[in-house]
Each structure stands twice: as structure tokens, then as C-alpha cells.
Design an enzyme around this catalytic site. Structure first.
Site, PDB file in Angstrom:
ATOM      1  CD  GLN A   1     -46.827  78.749 -58.972  1.00 12.17           C
ATOM      2  OE1 GLN A   1     -47.764  78.434 -58.264  1.00 12.17           O
ATOM      3  NE2 GLN A   1     -45.626  78.997 -58.461  1.00 12.17           N
ATOM      4  CB  CYS A   2     -45.942  84.792 -58.605  1.00 19.88           C
ATOM      5  SG  CYS A   2     -47.288  85.837 -59.224  1.00 19.88           S
TER       6      CYS A   2
ATOM      7  CE1 TYR B   1     -43.235  73.960 -60.089  1.00 18.56           C
ATOM      8  CE2 TYR B   1     -44.880  75.607 -60.658  1.00 18.56           C
ATOM      9  CZ  TYR B   1     -43.594  75.102 -60.761  1.00 18.56           C
ATOM     10  OH  TYR B   1     -42.671  75.746 -61.542  1.00 18.56           O
TER      11      TYR B   1
ATOM     12  N   GLY C   1     -48.149  71.503 -54.945  1.00 14.76           N
ATOM     13  CA  GLY C   1     -48.694  72.495 -54.031  1.00 14.76           C
ATOM     14  C   GLY C   1     -47.883  73.767 -54.131  1.00 14.76           C
ATOM     15  CG  MET C   2     -47.484  78.339 -54.954  1.00 13.52           C
ATOM     16  SD  MET C   2     -45.663  78.281 -55.028  1.00 13.52           S
ATOM     17  CE  MET C   2     -45.269  79.782 -54.134  1.00 13.52           C
ATOM     18  CD  GLU C   3     -44.030  77.915 -51.142  1.00 12.45           C
ATOM     19  OE1 GLU C   3     -44.545  77.045 -51.860  1.00 12.45           O
ATOM     20  OE2 GLU C   3     -42.842  78.302 -51.273  1.00 12.45           O
TER      21      GLU C   3
ATOM     22  CG  HIS D   1     -43.595  70.606 -48.929  1.00 13.89           C
ATOM     23  ND1 HIS D   1     -42.278  70.189 -48.872  1.00 13.89           N
ATOM     24  CD2 HIS D   1     -43.607  71.690 -49.737  1.00 13.89           C
ATOM     25  CE1 HIS D   1     -41.540  70.983 -49.622  1.00 13.89           C
ATOM     26  NE2 HIS D   1     -42.327  71.914 -50.155  1.00 13.89           N
ATOM     27  CD  GLU D   2     -46.773  73.308 -50.782  1.00 15.99           C
ATOM     28  OE1 GLU D   2     -46.136  74.359 -50.601  1.00 15.99           O
ATOM     29  OE2 GLU D   2     -46.381  72.413 -51.557  1.00 15.99           O
TER      30      GLU D   2
ATOM     31  CG  HIS E   1     -42.963  76.244 -48.162  1.00 11.53           C
ATOM     32  ND1 HIS E   1     -41.610  76.529 -48.266  1.00 11.53           N
ATOM     33  CD2 HIS E   1     -43.234  75.327 -49.129  1.00 11.53           C
ATOM     34  CE1 HIS E   1     -41.100  75.795 -49.262  1.00 11.53           C
ATOM     35  NE2 HIS E   1     -42.059  75.057 -49.788  1.00 11.53           N
TER      36      HIS E   1
ATOM     37  CD  GLU F   1     -39.367  74.311 -51.902  1.00 10.77           C
ATOM     38  OE1 GLU F   1     -39.858  73.430 -51.156  1.00 10.77           O
ATOM     39  OE2 GLU F   1     -40.046  75.235 -52.404  1.00 10.77           O
TER      40      GLU F   1
ATOM     41  CG  ASP G   1     -39.824  78.433 -64.596  1.00  6.20           C
ATOM     42  OD1 ASP G   1     -40.024  78.333 -63.361  1.00  6.20           O
ATOM     43  OD2 ASP G   1     -40.471  79.205 -65.327  1.00  6.20           O
TER      44      ASP G   1
ATOM     45  CE1 TYR H   1     -38.111  71.363 -54.865  1.00  6.65           C
ATOM     46  CE2 TYR H   1     -39.599  71.048 -53.030  1.00  6.65           C
ATOM     47  CZ  TYR H   1     -39.300  71.639 -54.242  1.00  6.65           C
ATOM     48  OH  TYR H   1     -40.193  72.499 -54.806  1.00  6.65           O
TER      49      TYR H   1
ATOM     50  NE  ARG I   1     -47.738  66.900 -58.188  1.00  7.78           N
ATOM     51  CZ  ARG I   1     -47.946  66.121 -57.120  1.00  7.78           C
ATOM     52  NH1 ARG I   1     -49.004  65.326 -57.080  1.00  7.78           N
ATOM     53  NH2 ARG I   1     -47.097  66.146 -56.112  1.00  7.78           N
ATOM     54  CG  MET I   2     -44.730  71.198 -65.017  1.00 11.97           C
ATOM     55  SD  MET I   2     -43.536  72.453 -65.461  1.00 11.97           S
ATOM     56  CE  MET I   2     -43.420  73.356 -63.931  1.00 11.97           C
ATOM     57  CE  LYS I   3     -43.716  63.437 -57.522  1.00 11.87           C
ATOM     58  NZ  LYS I   3     -44.138  63.365 -56.110  1.00 11.87           N
TER      59      LYS I   3
HETATM   60  N1  BES Z   1     -42.847  76.183 -53.643  1.00  5.45           N
HETATM   61  C1  BES Z   1     -42.949  74.874 -54.183  1.00  5.45           C
HETATM   62  C2  BES Z   1     -43.445  74.851 -55.606  1.00  5.45           C
HETATM   63  C3  BES Z   1     -42.624  75.680 -56.581  1.00  5.45           C
HETATM   64  C4  BES Z   1     -41.248  75.720 -56.525  1.00  5.45           C
HETATM   65  C5  BES Z   1     -43.262  76.408 -57.566  1.00  5.45           C
HETATM   66  C6  BES Z   1     -40.522  76.501 -57.425  1.00  5.45           C
HETATM   67  C7  BES Z   1     -42.541  77.176 -58.470  1.00  5.45           C
HETATM   68  C8  BES Z   1     -41.162  77.221 -58.393  1.00  5.45           C
HETATM   69  C9  BES Z   1     -43.843  73.984 -53.331  1.00  5.45           C
HETATM   70  O1  BES Z   1     -43.733  74.232 -51.959  1.00  5.45           O
HETATM   71  C10 BES Z   1     -43.371  72.577 -53.503  1.00  5.45           C
HETATM   72  O2  BES Z   1     -42.251  72.327 -53.197  1.00  5.45           O
HETATM   73  N2  BES Z   1     -44.242  71.695 -53.961  1.00  5.45           N
HETATM   74  C11 BES Z   1     -43.915  70.294 -54.128  1.00  5.45           C
HETATM   75  C12 BES Z   1     -44.418  69.548 -52.903  1.00  5.45           C
HETATM   76  C13 BES Z   1     -43.612  68.343 -52.518  1.00  5.45           C
HETATM   77  C14 BES Z   1     -42.157  68.578 -52.345  1.00  5.45           C
HETATM   78  C15 BES Z   1     -44.200  67.737 -51.231  1.00  5.45           C
HETATM   79  C16 BES Z   1     -44.573  69.820 -55.399  1.00  5.45           C
HETATM   80  O3  BES Z   1     -45.148  70.667 -56.110  1.00  5.45           O
HETATM   81  O4  BES Z   1     -44.517  68.658 -55.729  1.00  5.45           O
HETATM   82 ZN    ZN Z   2     -41.837  73.569 -51.225  1.00  8.03          ZN
END
Ligand code: BES
Ligand code: ZN
Length: 615
Positions: free
Chosen positions: A132-133, A265, A267-269, A293-294, A297, A316, A373, A381, A561-563
Site C-alpha cells: 500500500q504505497c 483502507y 479501497g485503493m485506486e 469512488h475508486e 479515480h 479526493e 498519514d 474528501y 480498516r482504519m475508518k
Molecule cells: N486513495 C484513497 C485511499 C488512501 C488515501 C490511501 C490516502 C492512502 C492514503 C481511496 O481512494 C479512498 O479514498 N478510499 C476511501 C473510499 C471512500 C471515500 C468511498 C476509503 O478507503 O474509505
Molecule cells: Zn479516494
């Protein structure tokens, strides 16, 4: 070009045009060993010195066009890593190219990589690796110009044990038995579209795949493939909805890979290979907005890229705007309005968490000496979305504003942009409405902390039922509780149930008697939809329901998932009764956690990060 405060290698002197990676994946030592050839173009005359970003890499040798080159490692920085300074044995003039080859090995603690033991996978037989870069972790996997201001194509050859499969953020370009070891397979990949380093991605595991559309497959361990194929069956319809809005999809393939539960996360695009958390597998496609969302991107982020992480809102904010436009095409305008209202609440929550005067609540923050981070939140967003929606309203509605988006994408495709360039293009595109644009308080929107200067008015048709039910619970006395019934939820969609719980989370804790009644009539403990469960368990912990503590800890550790994991741990930490238990459970699990999640939760729990990382 503005300097990138997060990279040692930015600047105007040279730019990477292509990467050629050769990697050997070693699960026994938990390292990637190999080499990268960077094709660099000199942007100035008498060019002979360059700096690459690295983090915890061991560098064996450096050559330039095959000749040995001198190199030194600079001082280590806490989150930027260590600069690799290279002196070429010759000068280049502007426009000339050189191939710099670096032989290296990663560290088992590489911040971009999580190495999972077989016991941590669904199949329990094979190990698993994923990278995960984003934002600044590529440098712990590949020495490179690790800044979104530089774009390049790439080619990769990855050798893995023959029971494993490798996939990358690129088109698959064949495979063969490793000529050096016939127990291994070399997988080849090509990415012909120039992209920034943070979109390089690699996954190795016992992966299988299934076709879900003319240009899409889902990948995962075999245990999840069918569930994922069902959950993401709308992918092609979403791609077509996006193409109708902003033009052709240029990346060829659009595959989705479902990761193990520790993926940090939603998702990641990653180009050609979106990553998705298994917490999206709700069984009813209700969390598929993350895929919308992805997909979005693919235009905003991957074609038009933020020049530095200070301009992250360009990635975002526009992507959330497009994600909701896809929702509008596939469901309704009311649904878009409902999601926008929910987003405003998420913004409010982030502003509350950081504090309304925190500089990290600015749309365009300064990231000088700030780890990206640590800066991550809903602000880019949702403040970004709110600004774009506000402009949409001022300038003539969604159709008109999508015209601007199309033009912005066309103008800046294959490049990286700053907020100023975005704004200049906005004023150029809407040159007949400059008086309208001049009324916008740009300084407040972009640089003031806290909530935005204008609150957009959203249609509340779909939110009204959620607001009404949450108000009934908030206003109810103990004597009113018998009036609640399971049928209260009958007409609510899962989106509305999420919104109902979010509204309750914005209030002070409800009395425990209320939550017990809510469980009795709605049986929320039985709901496995991650977005619902997460909010419900937070409410329970906040109201000091002791039985919820183990359930909340289970959710916080069984997926990463950190959220979800961070607010659950924070909620448990805030209650003196569960604080010690939260710390104990975190310490017991940290060895299996993703390195980024581990260090951020350690900070949330006020533990010294240096003692908890590095294991
Ligand atoms: N690119 C992001 C995830 C991300 C951001 C990873 C910054 C590392 C650093 C991805 O597109 C994203 O925004 N994912 C959200 C989706 C949501 C907004 C629908 C997520 O992970 O919850
Ligand atoms: Zn995003």
C-alpha cells in the site's frame, strides 16, 4: 513546480520516465530483493547528480548506463526516510536520458508492505503479501522519485514460489518458469500509461479470479471469489456511467482485488487493479459506492494527479464528486443529495476530532514536517466535495459543472496539478461568469480551518425518515420506550439505517436503557454490514454498555480498516473502564497488524510509537 515537502527527490532537475523492476519475493525472510532501472530525463544542462527517496532499504550498488556510479545515504528522517544521493560518472544536457540501475533489498518492516503468515489468510495454507504505497510508502519498496509530481510507465518481473500468484497495478504480460529456479514462476506486468509512484502495487498470495465484465475480473483467495463477484457485479455499469460523464477509460483493464481483512483502507485506486477491503462484502451490494469512488479515480487522481499531498483534495474532492454523480446516474438525484448530506456530517466529525482551529482542517493544509498519514481525514474528501457542489449550484447545476470537470481532465491528463492551476482553469472555463466566481470566499474555503464558509442546502427527502426516527430516540424518556418496534426499520434502506446511527453518534450518549431497548426491538447485534455494525458498537461503548466492549474489540482487531479500527479503539480508550483492556488487546495484536495501522492506533492510544513499531 512547487516543492514536495514529503520527498527528497522533487525539484526540477530530472524526471523519471520509466521504471523497470525485477523482484524476487522471499517470504522466509520477508523481503523483496532485486533491482530497479530508472530511465531519467535531465531537465537542465550539466546534470550529473540526483537524489532518490528510500526508506529502510539496503542499497547494494548503483550504475548509470552500466557504469558504476558513486552513491551515499543521507541522514534518516522520521517519515520521509533516507535520501539516496547519486553522482553520475558523466554529465547530461537537458533532454538527454540516462538509465540508473539500483540493486537493493527491502526491510521486513517496510512501511508499504504487510507480510501475512498462512494462519492470517482465509485458506491458512499459503502466505500473503500486499503493498500500500499511498501516500509516501513506495520508497520503502522501490528506490524512486517518490512524489506525485513525477509520472512514469513501468514494467515488472516478479519471481514467486510456484504455488503463489502475483498481480500488480498494471496489465498482465505473461508468465514463465523462473529460469533460475524451477520451483518458482516469474510473472510479468506492463503499465503503458504514465503514473505516479504511489500507484505502484504488488500482491502475492493464493489468488484466484473470476470474470465479472468485459474488462473486469475479481481477484481474491478462493474463499471470497464468488461473494466478491456478486457484490461487485455492477462494475461494468459503473464504468460506463463514469465514461458517459468524463470520457473514455484509458487504462484498459479494470480489475478488483479483495484483500485480507487487515487492509487499512476501504479501497485503493491502483491502476488496472482496484484494491477493496473485505468489509465491503455486505451481501447486498449496498457498499458499492466505494467501487464507484475508486473507478472515478481513474480520471481524477490517476490521470490528473495532485502535485503534492498538500493538494490531496484535488484527488479526493473531485473523486467524491464523480462517485456521487455515478450514484445520481445509477440511482437518483435524491440519492446523491442524501449521500452529500451524510458527507457533510462526516466533515463535521473530522472537524470535531481535530478541533475547529486545527490547521489539518484546512482544505489546502501545509504539510511541512507533517506526516501525510497523520493528516489523513474526511476533510479533503468532504470539504472538497462541498466546495465543488457549492460551485455547481452557483454556476448552473450538475450538467454544466460536469462540463468543467471534463475540460479540467482533458487539460491536465497525464500531468500533476496544484490548487492554483485548478482555480485558473476554473476561471478560464467559466470566463462568462467571473462575477459569480469572484463572490466566492476563496481564502476561507481553502485556507481557513473548521467548517466551510457556506453550508450547501441538500434535499432531505431520503434523510427525513432517518432524522425523524433519531429524534424519537433522542427525545424519548424511559416511559416512551415501549413505543418503539422492529417495524420502525421496515421502510429504511441500509443506507438510511447507517444515516440514522450516524445522527445518533452526533449527539451525547443515549441512556443505556435506550440502547438496550434498541437491541431488543432492532437486534442490531445480529447485523454484519460493517458500516452499520461499526456505528452501533460505537454507540454502545459510548453509553457504557459493558457487553459491547468485547464485541467492539473483536471488530477493531478482526478487520483492520482504519475508518473502523481507529474510532473503535479511540472510543474504548475514552472510557476509563475499557481503556486498559483496549491497550492490552492492541499490544497483543500489534504483531499481526498492518504497519501503518499499528503506528496510528499506537498514537491514538497515546503509546510511544517507537516502542510499538519495529517489533
Ligand atoms: N486513495 C484513497 C485511499 C488512501 C488515501 C490511501 C490516502 C492512502 C492514503 C481511496 O481512494 C479512498 O479514498 N478510499 C476511501 C473510499 C471512500 C471515500 C468511498 C476509503 O478507503 O474509505
Ligand atoms: Zn479516494
Amino acid at each position: 513546480m512547487s516543492a514536495d515537502p514529503c520527498s527528497f527527490s522533487s525539484g526540477t532537475r530530472s524526471a523519471t520516465r520509466h521504471l523497470n523492476l525485477v523482484l524476487h519475493v522471499d517470504f522466509s525472510r520477508r523481503v523483496l530483493r532485486g533491482s530497479v532501472q530508472l530511465t531519467l530525463e535531465a531537465l537542465e544542462d550539466r546534470f550529473s547528480a540526483l537524489t532518490l527517496d528510500t526508506r529502510a532499504l539496503q542499497i547494494f550498488s548503483v550504475t548509470a548506463n552500466g557504469q558504476a556510479a558513486r552513491f551515499t545515504m543521507g541522514p534518516k528522517h522520521s517519515f520521509k526516510g533516507t535520501p539516496l544521493d547519486i553522482t553520475l560518472p558523466f554529465d547530461l544536457s537537458r533532454g538527454q536520458q540516462v538509465v540508473v540501475e539500483v540493486a537493493y533489498e527491502t526491510s521486513p518492516e517496510a512501511s508499504a508492505l504487510q507480510w501475512l503468515s498462512p494462519e492470517q489468510t482465509a485458506g491458512r495454507k499459503q502466505p500473503y503479501l500486499f503493498s500500500q504505497c499511498q501516500a509516501h510508502h513506495c520508497r520503502s519498496m522501490v528506490p524512486c522519485q517518490d512524489t506525485p509530481s513525477v509520472k512514469h510507465t513501468y514494467y515488472a518481473q516478479v519471481s514467486v514460489a510456484k504455488d503463489l500468484v502475483a498481480v500488480m497495478s498494471a496489465l498482465r504480460d505473461g508468465q514463465e518458469v523462473d529460469p533460475q529456479d524451477n520451483n518458482r514462476i516469474v510473472y510479468r506486468f506492463r503499465q503503458p500509461v504514465p503514473m505516479p509512484s504511489y500507484l505502484i502495487a504488488i500482491v502475492v498470495g493464493a489468488l484466484e479470479s473470476r470474470e465479472i465484465g468485459p474488462r473486469s475480473r475479481v481477484w481474491s483467495e478462493k474463499e471470497f471469489v464468488d461473494k466478491a463477484a456478486f457484490e461487485f457485479s455492477e462494475t461494468e455499469a459503473m464504468l460506463q456511467a463514469a465514461e458517459a460523464l468524463v470520457g473514455p477509460y484509458v487504462w484498459g483493464q479494470y480489475d478488483i482485488l479483495v484483500l485480507p481483512p487487515s487492509f487499512p483502507y476501504g479501497g485503493m485506486e491502483n491502476p488496472c487493479l482496484t484494491y477493496a477491503t473485505p468489509t465491503l462484502l455486505a451481501g447486498d451490494k449496498s457498499l458499492s459506492n466505494v467501487i464507484a469512488h475508486e473507478i472515478s479515480h481513474s480520471w481524477t487522481g490517476n490521470l490528473v494527479t495532485n502535485q503534492t499531498w498538500e493538494h490531496f483534495w484535488l484527488n479526493e474532492g473531485h473523486t467524491v464528486y464523480l462517485e456521487r454523480m455515478i450514484g445520481r446516474s445509477m440511482v437518483s438525484e435524491q440519492f446523491r443529495q442524501f449521500k452529500a448530506l451524510g458527507g457533510w456530517k462526516d466533515l463535521q466529525d473530522s472537524v470535531n476530532t481535530f478541533g475547529a482551529s486545527s490547521p489539518l482542517t484546512q482544505l489546502v493544509p501545509s504539510l511541512q514536517d507533517v506526516d501525510p498519514d497523520d493528516a489523513f481525514s474526511s476533510v479533503p474528501y468532504e470539504k472538497g466535495f462541498a466546495l465543488l457542489y457549492h460551485l455547481e449550484e452557483l454556476l448552473g447545476g450538475p450538467e454544466v459543472f460536469v462540463g468543467f470537470l471534463r475540460s479540467y481532465i482533458q487539460r491536465f491528463s497525464y500531468g500533476s496539478v496544484t490548487t492554483d492551476q485548478w482555480k485558473t482553469h476554473l476561471f478560464t472555463y467559466f470566463k462568462d461568469q467571473v462575477e459569480v466566481l469572484n463572490k466566492v470566499d476563496w481564502t476561507a474555503w481553502m485556507f481557513a480551518p473548521g467548517m466551510p464558509p457556506v453550508q450547501p442546502r441538500y434535499d432531505t427527502t431520503l434523510a427525513d425518515a432517518c432524522i425523524a426516527l433519531s429524534q424519537r430516540w433522542i427525545k424519548a424518556g424511559d416511559q416512551d420506550l415501549s413505543g418503539f418496534q422492529g417495524s420502525d426499520l421496515k421502510t429504511l434502506s441500509s443506507h438510511q439505517l447507517i444515516e440514522f446511527l450516524s445522527l445518533l453518534l452526533q449527539e451525547d450518549a443515549l441512556p443505556l436503557s435506550h440502547l438496550k431497548k434498541m437491541q431488543e426491538v432492532y437486534d442490531l447485534n445480529a447485523i454484519m454490514n460493517s458500516e452499520i455494525r461499526f456505528r452501533w458498537l460505537r454507540l454502545c461503548v459510548r453509553s457504557r454498555w459493558e457487553e459491547a466492549v468485547p464485541m467492539a474489540l473483536k471488530m477493531a482487531t478482526e478487520q483492520g480498516r482504519m475508518k473502523f479500527t481507529r474510532p473503535l479503539f479511540r472510543e474504548l480508550y475514552n472510557d476509563e473502564k475499557s481503556r486498559d483492556e483496549a491497550v492490552r488487546v492492541f499490544l497483543a495484536h500489534r504483531a499481526e497488524m498492518h504497519p501503518v495501522t499499528c503506528s496510528l492506533v499506537a498514537k491514538d492510544l497515546k503509546l510511544d510509537a517507537s516502542k510499538t513499531t519495529g517489533l
